[in-house]
Each structure stands twice: as C-alpha cells, then as structure tokens.
Design a protein around this motif. Structure first.
Motif, short mmCIF file in Angstrom:
data_model
loop_
_atom_site.label_atom_id
_atom_site.label_comp_id
_atom_site.label_asym_id
_atom_site.label_seq_id
_atom_site.Cartn_x
_atom_site.Cartn_y
_atom_site.Cartn_z
N TYR A 193 0.83 -1.21 0.00
CA TYR A 193 0.00 0.00 0.00
C TYR A 193 0.87 1.26 0.00
N ARG A 194 1.93 1.25 0.86
CA ARG A 194 2.83 2.40 0.93
C ARG A 194 3.56 2.61 -0.40
N LYS A 195 4.00 1.53 -1.00
CA LYS A 195 4.70 1.63 -2.29
C LYS A 195 3.79 2.18 -3.38
N LYS A 196 2.52 1.69 -3.40
CA LYS A 196 1.57 2.17 -4.39
C LYS A 196 1.33 3.68 -4.24
N SER A 197 1.19 4.12 -2.98
CA SER A 197 0.97 5.55 -2.73
C SER A 197 2.15 6.37 -3.20
N ARG A 198 3.38 5.89 -2.93
CA ARG A 198 4.58 6.62 -3.35
C ARG A 198 4.67 6.67 -4.87
N ASP A 200 2.21 6.30 -7.12
CA ASP A 200 1.16 7.18 -7.65
C ASP A 200 1.58 8.65 -7.56
N GLY A 201 2.15 9.00 -6.41
CA GLY A 201 2.60 10.39 -6.20
C GLY A 201 3.71 10.77 -7.16
#
Length: 434
Positions: A193-198, A200-201
């Motif tokens: 989840y953290r990797k996806k958020s990073r 996407d950003g």
C-alpha cells in the motif's frame, strides 16, 4: 533575531507542496493552489488566535484583581504581555506572508526572489528546476537566449532538442513506475500500500513536470516568442532586484517592531501649511525658516519644508515634540515628495545671508548625503515616516540614530489614528451618498 523563514514556511507549508498541487487545467491548477494557501493562512491564524485567547483571559483576570505590591503579579503580567505581543507579531507576519504568494503572479515574483537570494548567499548553489519559473532554466539552458548574438534557427533547434530529451526521460521514468505498480496488483499488505501511494505520487509529479517543460517551451520556441518573453523576464528580474533592495532597506532602517502604542498617552498634530502669499510675507519678515534647499554630492537638489508639529505625552507623562517635513526632490527624472518626522536644525542647514557660506558645513553634508539620502527617506517609510535623529558620538561625528522608541511610537500612533479617522469619514461619506 531576524526571521529566516520564507513566506511559504510562515503559512505552515512549502513551495514544493504548492507547486505539486494539480488541476484539470492551468486555470484550475492555479485556483487550487490559491485555495490551498487561503486554507493554510486561515488555519494558521485560527491556531494563533486560539493560543492567544487564554493569555488575554489571564491578563484580564490579573488586571482586575492585581495588587500593586505583588511583584509576582507584575512579573506574570509582563510575561503575558510579551507572549501576547509575540503572537500578534506572528499574526501580522502570516497576513503579510499570504499577500506575498496569494496568486500565481505574486508567487512568480516571490519565487524568483527566493532563487536569487539563494544564489546571492551561495553562488555555487543550484536552484531546483522543478521549482523555477524561468523557461530557459526549465529547458536546461542557463542563460537567456539572445537572438542578436546567436543564429535563431540554431537556438530553435537547441530548445526543441532539450524539450524532447527532457520529456522522453520523464516518460521513461513513468513507464518504469507503471511497471512497478503493475507488479503490486493484488497485494494488500501495508508495505505494498505504501509503495503504491509513493508510486502514484511520483507519477503525478512527473506528469506535472512534463506539463512544465511543454509550457516553458511554448513561451520561447521562436524568435518572436523569445523577444516578448525576454522583456517579461527582464521585468521580473527588475522586480526581484527591487524586492531585494526593499528588504535591505527594511533591515537597515525599520524599527517598527519597537512600536508600543501603550507607551504614548496622548498625541496631537498642528499643521504649519500656509498659502504661497503668506509664505512670501513671512520669509520677507524673516519670521521663520520655512524651507531650505540642500544639494547632495551627486547634484540632486532636495527641498526640505517644515509643514507641521507633532506633540506627544508618554506613559510617564513626559512630553516631546517632532517636526513634520515635506522632502521634495527629483529621482530618475520624476519629481517625488515624502513626509518624514524628525527634528532638524534649519538654521544650521542654511547659509549666512551676508557671506553666503554654510552655517554648519559638517551638519549640512551629513543631513544632505546620509540622513536625507534616498535610501534613508525610502527605508524609513517602514517606520510610518519616522526618520530618527541626527546625533553626535563621543568623537564629535554625526550619526543617524534610530533608537528613540517614544518618538517612533508617537509617529506610528498618530498615523494609525489618522488612518482610522480617514476610514471612518470615508464610510460615513458613502452612507451619506446612499
């Protein structure tokens, strides 16, 4: 102590945070950025007012119940007043900072100022291209493209090459990130989840950078576009230089932070303005020195005319008096005048009527070239016009003194009252017209 924070930091954010705010169009992006800064300003002001409220309440309780013999109460009262003043100063700072960056036009000038200041402090420093609004720097061309010194077609080709290279590199990065994002599909753990958020950003950021590169190129793609853009860039650079100059003047001359309205119990003003006919008659009768003309070392003539008297009584019931002067001169071909408050020895600034010699040459030179220099006149606008005093040091040399807090407070309080009355009269006039 000098506040080292920039306007973004004072509002509780950063330039990076504002730049990365997106939108469906250029106008939408700017509107979102403007709204974001309004919210940051309001949130910060709300927090400061919330912190101030209990201090005001404590102070009110002490004033209602204080015993003059209690040193502990006096110390607490002084401490509370100091904390309240610090919060009020911060509130003023927040409001001022917001005005510096409230819209795209303001931010463009302010960001140029920030970049230039960094360069001035460290000539070897590199300004992040993601932050600059200079089209040439975004396209990795350090200097302004001058079509009078290089072949225009070659400049066109260089700019196009830089644009294509920059965009292709960012598109490659986006593809790599999208591949990494695809590899995380179906995974629901916290790390994924953290990797996806990073990711996407990062993709949003890179897409924004591509837009910036394309926008920069569109401003300078041809000789005609560059000619117009270079004029705009020169104007922005001049604005930055003027902002830096004003910052230096404020640092050198401003003592407005020492303003204490409570130190002045009473203030009043008497105008000495008269008609031209009265002026001629009084000069003939030598009733008073109405004005003098000083000539600076650079040949600039400065007319100094005494136009009023400002009297005040401080909290210790001591009285004081300042004169108001209209200072007129020509700057860059334009006639200017400003009102400043101080006490000048008009006789020492004049000439002996019999010999034509200066009454006090040393005093005249100091006042003409230092005390009433262009920097001094302009810098003391930050004191609401309080110019300070001409004093002598232990060696008998004249110097410009800006330490008289009562005189400063009297001038600032008088101007504050004047503005409030003008505002009230204007409001009453509008109501009367309706």
């Amino acid at each position: 102590m000098e506040d080292k924070r920039n306007a973004y930091q004072i509002l509780g954010t950063s330039r990076d945070a504002v730049i990365t705010i997106g939108g469906t169009s250029k106008e939408g992006k700017e509107a979102n950025q403007n709204d974001f800064l309004v919210h940051k300003r309001d949130d910060t002001l709300h927090k400061l007012e919330r912190d101030k409220a209990p201090l005001i309440e404590q102070l009110r309780e002490i004033e209602e119940n204080k015993n003059l013999g209690e040193m502990q109460d006096l110390k607490l009262e002084l401490d509370l007043r100091k904390k309240i003043k610090e919060i009020e100063d911060e509130i003023r700072l927040v409001r001022s900072a917001y005005l510096e960056i409230k819209d795209q036009k303001s931010r463009q000038v302010y960001d140029d100022y920030m970049d230039f200041s960094i360069k001035m402090q460290d000539p070897k420093s590199k300004i992040d291209r993601n932050l600059t609004e200079n089209a040439y720097q975004i396209l990795h061309m350090e200097n302004r493209c001058d079509d009078t010194k290089r072949d225009s077609i070659r400049i066109d080709n260089d700019l196009l090459s830089f644009k294509n290279f920059a965009i292709n590199e960012k598109k490659k990065e986006i593809k790599e990130l999208q591949a990494e994002l695809a590899s995380l599909e179906g995974k629901k753990d916290a790390e994924s989840y953290r990797k996806k958020s990073r990711i996407d950003g990062d993709i949003v950021r890179l897409e924004g950078e591509i837009e910036r590169v394309e926008s920069a190129y569109a401003k300078v793609a041809t000789k005609e576009l560059r000619k117009a853009y270079n004029v705009e860039l020169k104007k922005r650079e001049d604005q930055v230089k003027e902002r830096i100059r004003q910052s230096e003047l404020r640092k050198k001359y401003s003592i407005a932070q020492s303003y204490n309205p409570n130190s002045i119990q009473q203030v009043g003003y008497k105008s000495l303005e008269i008609t031209e006919k009265e002026r001629i008659e009084q000069e003939k009768e030598k009733k008073r020195n109405l004005s003098v003309v000083l000539v600076r070392e650079d040949g600039t003539a400065v007319t100094v005319e005494r136009i009023g008297m400002l009297g005040y009584k401080n909290s210790n019931r001591m009285t004081g008096m300042l004169d108001a002067y209209r200072i007129t001169r020509t700057v860059n071909g334009e006639k200017k005048w400003d009102v400043r408050y101080t006490n000048l020895n008009m006789i020492d600034l004049s000439r002996n009527p019999k010999t034509g010699e200066l009454q006090n040459e040393e005093y005249y030179d100091f006042v003409a070239n230092v005390f009433l220099s262009e920097d001094s006149i302009e810098g003391t606008k930050y004191n609401e016009g309080y110019l300070g005093e001409v004093l002598k040091d232990k060696d008998g040399n004249y110097f410009h003194d800006l330490t008289n807090k009562d005189e400063l407070s009297a001038v600032m309080k008088f101007n504050e009252i004047t503005k409030e009355n003008e505002k009230k009269e204007s409001k009453e006039g509008e109501e009367h017209e309706q």
